[in-house]
Design an enzyme around this catalytic site. Structure first.
Site, PDB file in Angstrom:
ATOM      1  N   LEU A 387       0.487   9.712  -0.495  1.00  0.00           N
ATOM      2  CA  LEU A 387       0.166  10.907   0.271  1.00  0.00           C
ATOM      3  C   LEU A 387       0.801  12.177  -0.450  1.00  0.00           C
ATOM      4  O   LEU A 387       1.574  12.395  -0.947  1.00  0.00           O
ATOM      5  CB  LEU A 387       1.088  10.903   1.537  1.00  0.00           C
ATOM      6  CG  LEU A 387       0.936   9.818   2.608  1.00  0.00           C
ATOM      7  CD1 LEU A 387       2.095   9.556   3.475  1.00  0.00           C
ATOM      8  CD2 LEU A 387      -0.559  10.131   3.126  1.00  0.00           C
ATOM      9  N   GLU A 388      -0.477  12.884  -0.977  1.00  0.00           N
ATOM     10  CA  GLU A 388      -0.455  14.028  -1.938  1.00  0.00           C
ATOM     11  C   GLU A 388      -0.243  15.277  -1.212  1.00  0.00           C
ATOM     12  O   GLU A 388       0.071  16.108  -1.871  1.00  0.00           O
ATOM     13  CB  GLU A 388      -1.702  14.036  -2.621  1.00  0.00           C
ATOM     14  CG  GLU A 388      -1.921  12.887  -3.669  1.00  0.00           C
ATOM     15  CD  GLU A 388      -3.345  12.995  -4.439  1.00  0.00           C
ATOM     16  OE1 GLU A 388      -3.611  14.046  -4.630  1.00  0.00           O
ATOM     17  OE2 GLU A 388      -3.386  11.891  -4.921  1.00  0.00           O
TER      18      GLU A 388
END
Length: 562
Positions: A387-388
Site C-alpha cells: 500500500l503505497e
C-alpha cells in the site's frame, strides 16, 4: 510496485544534505529561551508565516493549550519564522516538537554556519527536532524557522526553544529540569513488544524510554510500547522526563519479559528466498502465465487484488483478455504446480494505484475475511502488503493477525514498503512489521523511485549504489526486524521503475556485504547478518523482457548465501 512502468517518488534529494541526528546542548543557569510565544499561546504573535499558511490551533498540542498548524501548498512550504535576539560568540540549542510529514527546523543569519534538521514524520504523534548553532562575533539576532514540504499535508509545531545566553530581547520563561518520573509499570506484552506506563511529571514536555540502559524511544505522553524485542526475553526499562532545560534522572527500573512465539509465518519459504511480482496486466513487459515464472523465484506475488465496495474488502479478477486468453482454471492449476515445486504464490494488495484502506476494526475484519476467501478460492499461500498511499499500523496489525488465526502457521506475509516508510521505527509500515514480527515472512523494501535517503549511520546516500542498499537495509536490521525478515527490492530492468535500477552485480555485492562483510562500498556495517532472507524484483515480467537476466544472476547468488 507499479501497474505501469514506474513513477518518480517524492523528491527528497533536496533534503539530502540535512542530517537527522539531533544535538542536545548543555543548559547553564544563565540560559533562557530566547524565543517569544514559543508555544503559540498568543496565536501567531511574533511569528510570520508565508502565504497565510499558519494558524494557532487548540488540537493537537504538545504543551499548553495551543500549537502551530501550517499548511503547505504545491508552491509553498508553509514556512513560519521569528527573529530572535541573541548574544555574539554564543552557543544556542534550537528545538521544537513537531508532528506531520517532512517537517523542518532551522536557523539563518547566525554569522557562522546556518543549521537545519528535519524528520519524515511518517509515524504520527509528536517528535522532537533539535540542533545547535554558534553566533558570530557581531551577530545580535538570528531568524528561526519551521516549514513543511511542497504539496504535503499540514504540519504542527509547538514548544519551540532557542535556549542559550539571554540575548536581551525577552522570551518565554526558562524551564527547569524536570523530576524523574514515578510509577513506571509494565502492561501488556507480546512476543516482540512490551507496553509501559508512568506518572506525568510537572513541566515535562516529553519522555525518553530506555531499554537495558540505551535510549530506544521518545514520546510526549505517559505511555509507550517498546517493539522489536526477542521472544521469551527479559528486558530492563527506565524512563526520563525532558524539556528545553534538559533531561531528568532516570526512573526506578522495572523488568518486562516478552511472551513465547512459534515459528514465523511462511513455513515453506526457504531460508534464502527470491520474491518476484507477477503482473496481472499488460503494460509492455512480457505477458506471462504463472507457469512461465522461472524456478529461481521462491515467492510469486500476484499483482494486484482489487478493492470492493465493502470497506477493507478485496477481490481478484484475472485479466484474461489482457493476458492472451489465460483462463482462471489454468491459473489455479499453475498455482498448484508451483506448490508442488516448493514455491509460494501470494496475492499482493495495493501497488501505485491501490486504494484499499484499513482504518477501523470493521475494515480490518473485512480485509482478513476477503483475503482468506481468495486463498481458499485460488490456492494463494498468503498476502503481500504494498500500500503505497500509507497504512494504519493499529488496524493493519489487527487485520493480519486475524488472517493468521484463520490461515495457520504456514501463512506467508510479505511487505513492500517504499524507502521513506522504513526510515524510522516510528513509521506506520515499520511499526506494522514489528507488531507482526512473530508471523511476518519478509519485508522487501523498494530501493527505488526514492531519491537520496538516510542510512543507519546518519549519512545521506544516493540510490543506485551498493551503499544505498546496505546502509538502508541496516536501519531495518538494527530497528528490530530479524535478518530472515529483510530482503532487498530492486527493479528487474530500467523499464521497471522511474529510477533506482542497479545491475544484478550490485544487488549481489550488497547481499555479500550484509551477510559476509565483503564487496561493500564506502559503508561497511559493524556486523554481518548471514540469515538475511534475500531479494525481490519488480517484476518477473520485466525480467522476462530482459531475458531473465536479473533472476539468472541474483537467484543463484541468493540461494548460495550462507
Amino acid at each position: 510496485m507499479k501497474r505501469a512502468s514506474g513513477r518518480i517518488g517524492l523528491a527528497v534529494a533536496a533534503a539530502g544534505a540535512l542530517s537527522m541526528a539531533g544535538l542536545t546542548g548543555t543548559a547553564y543557569a544563565a540560559d533562557v529561551n530566547n524565543a517569544k510565544n514559543a508555544g503559540f499561546e498568543s496565536g501567531l504573535a511574533n511569528w510570520s508565516c508565508t502565504a497565510g499558511s499558519g494558524a494557532a490551533v487548540s488540537s493537537p498540542v504538545h504543551g499548553g493549550s495551543a500549537a502551530l498548524k501550517a499548511s503547505p501548498s504545491g508552491s509553498d512550504t508553509g514556512q513560519c519564522v521569528q527573529t530572535v535576539a541573541v548574544k555574539p560568540n554564543s552557543t544556542y540549542t534550537l528545538s521544537s516538537w513537531v508532528q506531520g510529514s517532512y517537517v523542518y527546523l532551522g536557523a539563518t543569519g547566525t554569522g557562522t554556519s546556518d543549521v537545519s534538521t528535519w524528520t519524515p514524520g511518517t509515524g504520527g504523534g509528536w517528535n522532537q527536532l533539535s540542533t545547535t548553532f554558534r553566533t558570530g562575533a557581531s551577530t545580535t539576532s538570528v531568524q528561526i524557522y519551521t516549514h513543511g514540504w511542497y504539496g504535503q499535508p499540514a504540519y504542527y509545531a509547538d514548544d519551540i526553544s532557542v535556549f542559550g545566553p539571554d540575548g536581551g530581547g525577552g522570551g518565554d520563561p526558562a524551564p527547569t529540569i524536570p523530576a524523574a518520573p514515578g510509577g513506571l509499570a509494565v502492561g501488556s506484552v507480546s512476543s516482540s513488544s512490551v507496553d509501559l506506563s508512568w506518572g506525568a511529571v510537572s513541566n515535562a514536555t516529553g519522555y525518553n524510554v530506555y531499554r537495558d540502559g540505551a535510549k530506544v524511544q521518545s514520546v510526549s505522553g505517559g505511555s509507550a510500547t517498546v517493539t522489536g524485542l526477542s521472544a521469551s526475553t527479559s528486558y530492563q526499562f527506565q524512563v526520563t522526563a525532558t524539556n528545553a532545560a534538559g533531561e531528568s534522572p532516570r526512573s526506578a527500573a522495572v523488568t518486562g519479559k516478552t511472551s513465547a512465539t512459534g515459528t514465523p509465518g511462511g513455513g515453506t519459504v526457504p531460508k534464502h528466498a527470491v520474491t518476484g511480482y507477477w503482473q496481472n496486466f499488460n503494460n509492455g513487459a512480457t505477458v506471462q502465465k504463472i507457469s512461465d515464472v522461472p524456478a529461481n523465484y521462491d515467492i510469486i506475488a500476484v499483482s494486484f487484488a482489487d478493492a470492493t465496495g465493502t470497506p477493507g474488502g478485496v477481490t481478484f479478477n484475472l485479466d484474461t483478455n489482457g493476458l492472451g486468453g489465460y483462463g482462471v482454471e489454468q491459473f489455479k492449476a499453475d498455482i498448484a504446480a508451483k506448490h508442488a515445486a516448493g514455491k509460494s504464490v501470494i496475492i499482493s494488495i495495493g501497488g501505485q494505484n491501490g486504494t484499499v484502506s484499513i482504518n477501523d476494526s470493521t475494515s480490518a475484519t473485512n480485509f482478513a475475511n476477503s483475503v482468506y476467501s481468495l486463498m481458499q478460492t485460488y490456492g494463494f499461500d498468503g498476502v503481500d502488503i504494498d500500500l503505497e498511499n500509507g497504512l494504519n499500523s493499529t488496524y493493519m496489525t489487527q487485520a493480519l493477525r486475524s488472517l493468521s488465526s484463520k490461515a495457520g502457521s504456514k501463512l506467508v506475509i510479505t511487505m513492500a514498503p517504499q524507502t521513506i516508510d522504513m526510515q524510522s521505527t516510528s513509521g506506520e509500515y515499520f511499526k506494522t512489521a514489528l507488531n507482526i514480527k512473530d508471523i511476518l515472512t519478509v519485508v522487501n523494501m523498494q530501493y527505488y523511485n526514492s531519491g537520496s535517503m538516510l542510512g543507519c549511520d546518519g549519512k545521506v546516500y544516493s540510490q543506485g549504489s551498493v551503499d544505498f542498499l546496505t546502509a538502508l537495509a541496516c536501519i531495518q536490521l538494527q530497528g528490530g526486524l530479524d535478518p530472515s525478515q529483510v530482503g532487498l527490492g530492486l527493479p528487474a530492468s530500467t523499464s521497471g521503475a522511474g529510477s533506482g535500477y542497479v545491475s544484478p552485480s550490485v544487488v549481489n555485492a550488497a547481499l555479500d556485504c550484509l551477510t559476509a562483510g565483503t564487496n561493500c562500498g564506502s559503508f561497511k556495517p559493524s556486523r554481518t547478518w548471514p540469515g538475511l532472507r534475500g531479494a525481490m524484483t519488480w517484476s518477473t515480467n520485466w525480467d522476462a523482457k530482459s531475458g531473465n537476466a536479473w533472476s539468472n544472476a541474483v537467484g543463484p547468488h541468493v540461494h548460495a548465501l550462507p
